[in-house]
Design a protein around this motif. Structure first.
Motif, PDB file in Angstrom:
ATOM      1  N   CYS A   8       2.188  -2.700  -4.193  1.00 57.64           N
ATOM      2  CA  CYS A   8       1.375  -3.968  -4.285  1.00 57.64           C
ATOM      3  C   CYS A   8       0.371  -3.912  -5.517  1.00 57.64           C
ATOM      4  O   CYS A   8      -0.326  -3.088  -5.926  1.00 57.64           O
ATOM      5  CB  CYS A   8       0.395  -3.798  -3.023  1.00 57.64           C
ATOM      6  SG  CYS A   8      -0.866  -4.988  -2.720  1.00 57.64           S
ATOM      7  N   CYS A  10      -2.227  -5.841  -5.544  1.00 60.60           N
ATOM      8  CA  CYS A  10      -3.547  -6.059  -5.124  1.00 60.60           C
ATOM      9  C   CYS A  10      -4.164  -4.806  -5.117  1.00 60.60           C
ATOM     10  O   CYS A  10      -5.158  -4.310  -5.573  1.00 60.60           O
ATOM     11  CB  CYS A  10      -3.736  -6.832  -4.137  1.00 60.60           C
ATOM     12  SG  CYS A  10      -3.001  -8.465  -4.394  1.00 60.60           S
ATOM     13  N   CYS A  11      -3.543  -3.846  -3.976  1.00 60.44           N
ATOM     14  CA  CYS A  11      -4.330  -2.958  -3.417  1.00 60.44           C
ATOM     15  C   CYS A  11      -3.696  -1.441  -3.943  1.00 60.44           C
ATOM     16  O   CYS A  11      -4.360  -0.364  -3.824  1.00 60.44           O
ATOM     17  CB  CYS A  11      -4.501  -2.695  -2.086  1.00 60.44           C
ATOM     18  SG  CYS A  11      -2.985  -2.781  -1.129  1.00 60.44           S
ATOM     19  N   CYS A  35       1.580  -6.259  -0.578  1.00 60.56           N
ATOM     20  CA  CYS A  35       2.058  -5.621   0.691  1.00 60.56           C
ATOM     21  C   CYS A  35       1.680  -6.797   1.734  1.00 60.56           C
ATOM     22  O   CYS A  35       1.172  -7.703   1.524  1.00 60.56           O
ATOM     23  CB  CYS A  35       1.369  -4.587   0.758  1.00 60.56           C
ATOM     24  SG  CYS A  35      -0.486  -4.803   1.151  1.00 60.56           S
ATOM     25  N   CYS A  38      -2.218  -7.678   2.075  1.00 58.90           N
ATOM     26  CA  CYS A  38      -1.987  -8.590   1.058  1.00 58.90           C
ATOM     27  C   CYS A  38      -1.802 -10.023   1.258  1.00 58.90           C
ATOM     28  O   CYS A  38      -2.353 -10.822   1.216  1.00 58.90           O
ATOM     29  CB  CYS A  38      -2.118  -7.951  -0.340  1.00 58.90           C
ATOM     30  SG  CYS A  38      -3.304  -6.664  -0.758  1.00 58.90           S
TER      31      CYS A  38
END
Ligand SMILES: [Zn+2]
Length: 123
Positions: A8, A10-11, A35, A38
């Motif tokens: 992912c 983002c995270c 993911c 997100c």
């Protein structure tokens, strides 16, 4: 079934997905892979802004910025560490036979070998 690890953006969460799924997510999120969690958050951004008020790209950017600004990636990482450490400790000392014969066996993945070492941590 064939799966690939997708990370992912983002995270940083890594998930195993089929190549088809990865491609579908990338297509929806402009070549980025995010993911499920997100994706939800991005969906929320869009809903919050109002349909048509914000593009997927903008919502994605907002969420990425938010995720990056967060103090630290998921708190569960630290928790996992602790759990793993305790589990490792327990596993080392569980090689001795259980005190009560009625006790059900726990965790069968005891590594072969060394019993309960008197010290030294070498992994
Ligand atoms: Zn994510």
């Amino acid at each position: 079934m064939e799966v690939e690890a997708a990370k992912c953006e983002c995270c940083g969460f890594t998930e195993e997905c089929t190549p088809q799924y990865i491609a579908a997510v990338r297509e929806e999120y402009l070549g980025r892979w995010i993911c499920g969690l997100c994706a939800e958050a991005v969906g929320d951004e869009i809903r919050r802004a109002g349909a048509g008020e914000i593009t997927t790209a903008e919502a994605l950017d907002r969420h990425v910025a938010f995720a990056r600004a967060a103090p630290r990636a998921p708190a569960r990482a630290a928790e996992d560490d602790l759990v793993a450490a305790v589990a490792r400790l327990l596993r080392r000392c569980l090689d001795s036979p259980p005190a009560s014969p009625a006790a059900p066996p726990q965790g069968r993945k005891v590594a072969a070998g060394s019993g309960c070492p008197s010290g030294g941590e070498d992994d």
